[in-house]
Design a protein around this motif. Structure first.
Motif, PDB file in Angstrom:
ATOM      1  N   THR A   1     -22.204   0.589  -2.866  1.00  0.00           N
ATOM      2  CA  THR A   1     -22.523  -0.354  -3.942  1.00  0.00           C
ATOM      3  C   THR A   1     -23.396  -1.481  -3.427  1.00  0.00           C
ATOM      4  N   CYS A   2     -22.987  -2.081  -2.314  1.00  0.00           N
ATOM      5  CA  CYS A   2     -23.754  -3.192  -1.744  1.00  0.00           C
ATOM      6  C   CYS A   2     -25.156  -2.754  -1.338  1.00  0.00           C
ATOM      7  N   ALA A   3     -25.252  -1.569  -0.754  1.00  0.00           N
ATOM      8  CA  ALA A   3     -26.554  -1.058  -0.328  1.00  0.00           C
ATOM      9  C   ALA A   3     -27.481  -0.876  -1.529  1.00  0.00           C
ATOM     10  N   HIS A   4     -26.940  -0.436  -2.656  1.00  0.00           N
ATOM     11  CA  HIS A   4     -27.752  -0.261  -3.859  1.00  0.00           C
ATOM     12  C   HIS A   4     -28.181  -1.596  -4.449  1.00  0.00           C
ATOM     13  N   ILE A   5     -27.284  -2.571  -4.466  1.00  0.00           N
ATOM     14  CA  ILE A   5     -27.652  -3.891  -4.999  1.00  0.00           C
ATOM     15  C   ILE A   5     -28.752  -4.502  -4.137  1.00  0.00           C
ATOM     16  N   LYS A   6     -28.636  -4.336  -2.817  1.00  0.00           N
ATOM     17  CA  LYS A   6     -29.655  -4.863  -1.919  1.00  0.00           C
ATOM     18  C   LYS A   6     -30.997  -4.158  -2.116  1.00  0.00           C
ATOM     19  N   ALA A   7     -30.962  -2.828  -2.266  1.00  0.00           N
ATOM     20  CA  ALA A   7     -32.197  -2.047  -2.374  1.00  0.00           C
ATOM     21  C   ALA A   7     -32.848  -2.148  -3.753  1.00  0.00           C
ATOM     22  N   HIS A   8     -32.031  -2.172  -4.799  1.00  0.00           N
ATOM     23  CA  HIS A   8     -32.579  -2.097  -6.163  1.00  0.00           C
ATOM     24  C   HIS A   8     -32.273  -3.315  -7.028  1.00  0.00           C
ATOM     25  N   GLY A   9     -31.543  -4.284  -6.506  1.00  0.00           N
ATOM     26  CA  GLY A   9     -31.318  -5.528  -7.230  1.00  0.00           C
ATOM     27  C   GLY A   9     -30.122  -5.556  -8.150  1.00  0.00           C
ATOM     28  N   SER A  10     -29.588  -4.381  -8.514  1.00  0.00           N
ATOM     29  CA  SER A  10     -28.439  -4.362  -9.419  1.00  0.00           C
ATOM     30  C   SER A  10     -27.856  -2.960  -9.475  1.00  0.00           C
ATOM     31  N   VAL A  11     -26.698  -2.858 -10.127  1.00  0.00           N
ATOM     32  CA  VAL A  11     -26.066  -1.575 -10.449  1.00  0.00           C
ATOM     33  C   VAL A  11     -25.690  -1.628 -11.927  1.00  0.00           C
ATOM     34  N   MET A  12     -25.086  -0.564 -12.433  1.00  0.00           N
ATOM     35  CA  MET A  12     -24.674  -0.543 -13.837  1.00  0.00           C
ATOM     36  C   MET A  12     -23.245  -0.009 -13.944  1.00  0.00           C
ATOM     37  N   ARG A  13     -22.283  -0.923 -14.084  1.00  0.00           N
ATOM     38  CA  ARG A  13     -20.905  -0.488 -14.265  1.00  0.00           C
ATOM     39  C   ARG A  13     -20.510  -0.614 -15.725  1.00  0.00           C
ATOM     40  N   CYS A  14     -20.027   0.480 -16.296  1.00  0.00           N
ATOM     41  CA  CYS A  14     -19.581   0.482 -17.686  1.00  0.00           C
ATOM     42  C   CYS A  14     -18.117   0.065 -17.726  1.00  0.00           C
TER      43      CYS A  14
END
Length: 559
Positions: free
Chosen positions: A442-455
């Motif tokens: 999760t952290c790696a994705h936020i760092k790489a792409h700026g955000s995630v999408m949790r429903c």
């Protein structure tokens, strides 16, 4: 984390309420607290058999036995399942064999087809349950003399093994003798292979049905037929027109199930088919990523299985395989019995009472894993910048405590039990992580792409945490492996993780930019507030919410 549906007891949310309650008690006036009836623990592998047995005992009318009534959902469900779909029905009905609907004992007592099946029972045999006659006074005295407490109850039914010729037996030994007499050879393991597989498949389907019945809360018995998922087109109406244009095709999705050492135990096989059945039912054939030693066991079940290696290695292989095919990668656990979505108005205030009320009033959707993946993908592709490449579901079995918050969180933990990775993401799992790899991912994705999408309104019915095999095997009783992985997280992502004060060897994730705006962390006892997103300059802002047809959602751009 325990991921079964949790029950949330209504408690006083403010000191003022507590003071008013105290004053009421002092004056002798105390309102009775409304407590919702519990439906917890309805979903068990023995639920349907328990209901059948209770029903037989009740019809027997005996006064000398005690038994508990079965849950209403299980009782209603068992009566709707055809004999052919019960585990006790012969896996192979021999030519000239007695029809199971006509099974009777030598004395003419009716034998009901059972929901269970002994693992040694030949494929051509069946298993049933019959009522027993009350004990005579002499028999009761004899048993009491031998130290048995006859006031406790019990009895009333007897498991019965039925041969193709209709003869019934109550023990394995006598059944084996009859098999030897008729077949001219002893029973072997090969005689019961199809029966074992059939049991696993049937019980998996029945467990899915029970999970769906619990979601729909059908204890009143309004639904006589087997429960399916809600129609995709109905569920997708929750999305805006621009979001629906971002829905991917089923053929563009790559489903991967990471599993290990679960294809030989009855419970493991049942869980495997529980997931496999739901995916195939929705039009997707998953690839199972398993350990090398178990590959043959999984393939023998008819699954598309490949060697994945250890946990993070298997996850990365699934990501790579999806990238090669140019498909969205969806990974899920091997023991999910249901996917659920709650659509409704948010709670008016942040209190347990308001959250529970809003949660109960929301419409309940039973969705397929394919529909869930499509929904998450559409939300990611239509989201405001920065576009997320990782999406998932709320981390608990019930989303009631976040009904005051935004339905979609952009800086929060994505659970490893079911997640979606969109195209053009190069983020992989860290091989040194043996547990809590989803936190790091999760952290790696936020760092790489700026955000995630949790429903936050989408949940799972899953028992992965304490299940045998897979990641659970990496846990040790002393928690040393948990501690090692927590140290890695805290070193890689300083300031993002702290120890959970309520759960040993668990952590609370709070992305550093959430801290800057005072946003809530992922503490599951008091979870999320409004979800932030990033503007073009990278500063934090709260996405404006738009009320539409009673549903609060983010404004979405075209794909």
């Amino acid at each position: 984390l325990k991921r079964w549906h949790s029950l949330h007891v209504l408690r006083f949310g403010t000191m003022a309420k507590a003071m008013r309650a105290s004053a009421s008690r002092a004056s002798g006036v105390m309102k009775k607290k409304a407590v919702r009836k519990s439906v917890k623990n309805l979903i068990r592998k023995t639920s349907l058999r328990t209901a059948l047995v209770a029903n037989i005992k009740a019809k027997a009318g005996r006064k000398d036995i005690n038994f508990a009534a079965a849950p209403k959902i299980a009782d209603k469900t068992q009566s709707t399942i055809a004999l052919e779909e019960r585990a006790g029905y012969p896996a192979k009905l021999s030519k000239g064999a007695v029809n199971p609907k006509d099974w009777k004992t030598y004395s003419g007592v009716k034998i009901e087809v059972d929901f269970a099946r002994a693992p040694w029972l030949p494929d051509t045999w069946g298993q049933g349950v019959k009522k027993t006659a009350a004990l005579t006074a002499t028999a009761r005295k004899a048993r009491e003399k031998n130290g048995l407490n006859m006031k406790v109850g019990g009895g009333g039914i007897l498991t019965t093994y039925v041969a193709p010729d209709g003869k019934s037996f109550f023990h394995k030994g006598t059944s084996q003798k009859h098999f030897l007499k008729v077949e001219g050879r002893p029973m072997t393991a090969k005689d019961c292979i199809e029966g074992k597989l059939r049991v696993a498949k049937l019980q998996a389907a029945q467990q899915v049905h029970l999970a769906r019945a619990q979601i729909k809360d059908l204890s009143s018995g309004r639904q006589p037929e087997m429960i399916g998922t809600d129609k995709d087109e109905t569920f997708f109406k929750i999305l805006s027109p621009s979001e629906r244009r971002c829905l991917p095709k089923t053929a563009d999705l790559y489903f991967a199930v990471v599993s290990a050492r679960r294809a030989t135990s009855p419970e493991g096989v049942r869980d495997i088919f529980m997931v496999q059945t739901q995916l195939v039912e929705a039009g997707a054939t998953p690839t199972w990523y398993v350990d090398k030693d178990s590959l043959h066991d999984y393939q023998s079940l008819g699954l598309k299985a490949v060697v994945g290696g250890k946990l993070t290695e298997a996850r990365n292989k699934a990501l790579q395989d999806a990238r090669k095919l140019g498909k969205v990668c969806i990974q899920c656990s091997d023991d999910i019995s249901a996917w659920e979505y709650r659509d409704g108005k948010p709670a008016k205030e942040r209190s347990d009472e308001a959250n529970n009320a809003a949660h109960a009033a929301a419409r309940r959707y039973i969705i397929s894993p394919v529909a869930a993946a499509k929904f998450i993908t559409a939300k990611m592709r239509s989201a405001d910048n920065p576009k997320p490449k990782l999406g998932g579901v709320y981390m608990l079995g019930s989303c009631s405590r976040v009904f005051h918050a935004d339905p979609f969180a952009r800086q929060h933990f994505i659970l490893g039990d079911f997640f979606v990775v969109d195209l053009h993401s190069k983020v992989n799992f860290d091989p040194q992580m043996t547990l809590k790899e989803d936190y790091d991912f999760t952290c790696a994705h936020i760092k790489a792409h700026g955000s995630v999408m949790r429903c936050n309104r989408m949940t799972l019915n899953v028992k992965h945490y304490d299940n045998g095999g897979g990641a659970c095997t990496n846990r040790d009783k002393k928690g040393e492996e948990e501690k090692r992985n927590i140290e890695i997280l805290q070193k890689k992502w300083p300031g993002c993780f702290r120890s959970n004060p309520k759960r040993k060897n668990e952590v609370i994730m709070r992305w550093k930019k959430c801290q800057e705006v005072g946003e809530d962390s992922d503490l599951d006892d008091d979870d999320t507030g409004s979800s932030p997103s990033l503007n073009k300059k990278g500063s934090m802002k709260v996405v404006k919410q738009v009320a539409r047809k009673g549903v609060v959602r983010k404004t979405a751009k075209r794909c």
